[in-house]
Design an enzyme around this catalytic site. Structure first.
Site, mmCIF file in Angstrom:
data_model
loop_
_atom_site.group_PDB
_atom_site.id
_atom_site.type_symbol
_atom_site.label_atom_id
_atom_site.label_comp_id
_atom_site.label_asym_id
_atom_site.label_seq_id
_atom_site.Cartn_x
_atom_site.Cartn_y
_atom_site.Cartn_z
ATOM 1 N N CYS A 32 0.585 -0.471 0.047
ATOM 2 C CA CYS A 32 -0.221 -0.090 -0.042
ATOM 3 C C CYS A 32 1.013 1.014 -0.198
ATOM 4 O O CYS A 32 1.888 1.402 1.099
ATOM 5 C CB CYS A 32 -0.928 -0.236 1.110
ATOM 6 S SG CYS A 32 -2.249 1.667 1.237
ATOM 7 N N CYS A 35 0.573 3.357 3.565
ATOM 8 C CA CYS A 35 0.396 2.777 4.710
ATOM 9 C C CYS A 35 2.439 3.602 5.166
ATOM 10 O O CYS A 35 2.897 4.048 3.959
ATOM 11 C CB CYS A 35 1.031 1.511 4.841
ATOM 12 S SG CYS A 35 -0.738 0.321 4.915
ATOM 13 N N HIS A 96 -3.841 0.552 8.240
ATOM 14 C CA HIS A 96 -4.479 -0.057 6.514
ATOM 15 C C HIS A 96 -5.804 -0.609 6.547
ATOM 16 O O HIS A 96 -6.690 0.360 6.212
ATOM 17 C CB HIS A 96 -3.268 -0.705 5.857
ATOM 18 C CG HIS A 96 -4.108 -1.214 4.663
ATOM 19 N ND1 HIS A 96 -3.331 -0.069 3.565
ATOM 20 C CD2 HIS A 96 -4.333 -2.071 3.886
ATOM 21 C CE1 HIS A 96 -3.989 -0.552 2.377
ATOM 22 N NE2 HIS A 96 -4.774 -2.089 2.742
ATOM 23 N N ASN A 136 -14.414 9.274 -2.115
ATOM 24 C CA ASN A 136 -14.749 7.754 -2.281
ATOM 25 C C ASN A 136 -14.141 7.370 -1.618
ATOM 26 O O ASN A 136 -14.180 6.944 -1.020
ATOM 27 C CB ASN A 136 -13.954 7.883 -3.493
ATOM 28 C CG ASN A 136 -14.779 9.127 -4.653
ATOM 29 O OD1 ASN A 136 -15.311 10.284 -4.318
ATOM 30 N ND2 ASN A 136 -13.720 9.587 -5.711
ATOM 31 N N HIS A 147 -6.526 1.935 1.653
ATOM 32 C CA HIS A 147 -6.106 2.799 2.762
ATOM 33 C C HIS A 147 -7.333 3.704 3.206
ATOM 34 O O HIS A 147 -7.554 4.678 1.993
ATOM 35 C CB HIS A 147 -4.604 3.507 2.463
ATOM 36 C CG HIS A 147 -4.370 3.178 4.161
ATOM 37 N ND1 HIS A 147 -3.108 2.637 4.349
ATOM 38 C CD2 HIS A 147 -4.705 4.467 4.418
ATOM 39 C CE1 HIS A 147 -3.211 3.413 5.469
ATOM 40 N NE2 HIS A 147 -3.617 4.368 5.602
ATOM 41 N N HIS A 149 -8.794 7.089 2.889
ATOM 42 C CA HIS A 149 -8.443 8.118 2.207
ATOM 43 C C HIS A 149 -9.449 9.586 2.572
ATOM 44 O O HIS A 149 -10.112 8.883 1.788
ATOM 45 C CB HIS A 149 -6.545 8.311 1.825
ATOM 46 C CG HIS A 149 -7.395 7.463 0.866
ATOM 47 N ND1 HIS A 149 -8.171 5.924 -0.025
ATOM 48 C CD2 HIS A 149 -7.538 8.582 -0.866
ATOM 49 C CE1 HIS A 149 -7.926 6.444 -0.982
ATOM 50 N NE2 HIS A 149 -7.740 7.378 -1.645
ATOM 51 N N GLN A 151 -10.117 12.669 0.202
ATOM 52 C CA GLN A 151 -9.098 14.427 -0.979
ATOM 53 C C GLN A 151 -9.542 15.527 -0.580
ATOM 54 O O GLN A 151 -11.042 15.485 -0.419
ATOM 55 C CB GLN A 151 -9.771 13.763 -2.460
ATOM 56 C CG GLN A 151 -8.953 12.177 -3.040
ATOM 57 C CD GLN A 151 -9.448 11.785 -4.543
ATOM 58 O OE1 GLN A 151 -8.765 12.062 -5.432
ATOM 59 N NE2 GLN A 151 -9.940 10.445 -4.656
HETATM 60 ZN ZN ZN Z 1 -2.214 1.366 3.808
#
Ligand code: ZN
Ligand code: ZN
Ligand code: ZN
Length: 326
Positions: A32, A35, A96, A136, A147, A149, A151
């Protein structure tokens, strides 16, 4: 190569971003890029061994602060401008596995403070007129990295959907002398059937005009325009509200509920937008545990959404899964 191309038929910009074709697509968990870099491991986007919440510029941006010269020349009919702006990635946690829903209210509160900070900083840039914060979530939405997150897109113009809401808010105030969303909140509270959750500072409801079965809006109860207008108490209440509705979403079908989450705030072009009212909108693509709502001919080609469900029924369904946060 990237640029903004004008669509004269609908009066909207389209961004081209051909370099995004090469972006990382669903890497295995051990690789990832979001990470923290492990000691002796391959370098990820985040060099530190550990972090709490991190923001960095998207490696495959649709908009850039120093954009390339457009690859094609514009004409009178076809305007072209550099794709100037900023695209940032916001990591919610170093962990993660899991999603925003799994984070404690304190972590969500921290995230809200980061959102506030980014809104202020990006909004202050000369070429940024609108700061759009969104997430999203889920492969159903086309997410390429799991992961947790979100934007941020800082646009050089006010995007069309916000422009529409601003126009409607202004027209409503001219006609009635009041704020459109303050009136919407009052009507929802009077009716009650579409309310999903309520706390001291925020109300969550499936709007009368929902386009998606589980479309949910969170509105501030006080008339304010942006994250930067909130008190600390309001930001804490927003964190609690987010935790509450995200948990209810996941309980609905007993799965990690996919969604698009967007924050609608005032533009940052220096104009006066006190007729606008802060809110967050969620568009979950699921109709049932296994069926997706697709944007088909009517939605995409005509702009008329067909919602097979009633907001009143979906709200009562979702409300049944609301539990107080600890
Ligand atoms: Zn990750
Ligand atoms: Zn208002
Ligand atoms: Zn909105």
């Amino acid at each position: 190569m990237s640029e903004l191309r004008w669509n004269p038929l609908v009066g909207e910009w389209v961004a081209t971003a051909t370099h995004r074709q090469e972006r990382t697509f669903l890497p295995p968990a051990d690789f990832c890029p979001l990470c923290p870099t492990k000691p002796g491991g391959f370098p990820t986007e985040v060099p530190e061994n550990d972090y709490d919440i991190v923001v960095f510029e998207n490696r495959f941006p649709s908009l850039q602060s120093n954009p390339p010269v457009p690859a094609i020349e514009g004409t009178d009919l076809y305007k072209v401008r550099p794709a100037q702006g900023v695209c940032e990635v916001l990591l919610y946690t170093p962990h993660h596995a899991g999603t925003l829903t799994d984070e404690p209210v304190e972590q969500i509160y921290k995230l809200i403070r980061v959102w506030t900070d980014r809104f202020k900083e990006l909004g202050a840039l000369r070429f940024v007129n609108y700061v759009f914060i969104f997430e999203n979530k889920g492969e159903a939405i086309g997410v390429t990295l799991h992961h947790p997150h979100g934007q941020i897109y800082a646009y050089p113009f006010i995007p069309p959907r916000i422009e529409r809401e601003l126009e409607q808010s202004l027209a409503h105030r001219a006609r009635h002398g009041s704020c459109l969303l303050c009136d919407v909140v009052a009507e929802e509270r009077r009716d009650g059937r579409r309310i999903v959750a309520l706390n001291n500072s925020f109300v969550a409801f499936i709007p009368f005009y929902a386009r998606w079965p589980y479309e949910l809006h969170i509105c501030s109860r006080r008339h304010l325009q942006a994250l930067t207008d909130m008190t600390e108490t309001e930001q804490l209440d927003l964190a609690a509200m987010l935790k509450m509705v995200l948990a209810a979403f996941d309980r609905l079908f007993n799965l990690s509920f996919p969604y698009m989450m967007v924050i609608h705030q005032r533009p940052t072009d220096g104009g006066n937008y006190d007729h606008y009212h802060f809110h967050i909108e969620f568009y979950p693509p699921l109709r049932t545990a296994t069926k997706l709502k697709y944007l088909a001919g009517s939605e995409t080609g005509a702009g008329l959404f067909i919602n097979d469900t009633l907001a009143e029924e979906k709200a009562s369904e979702l409300r049944a899964h609301i539990a107080p946060v600890v």
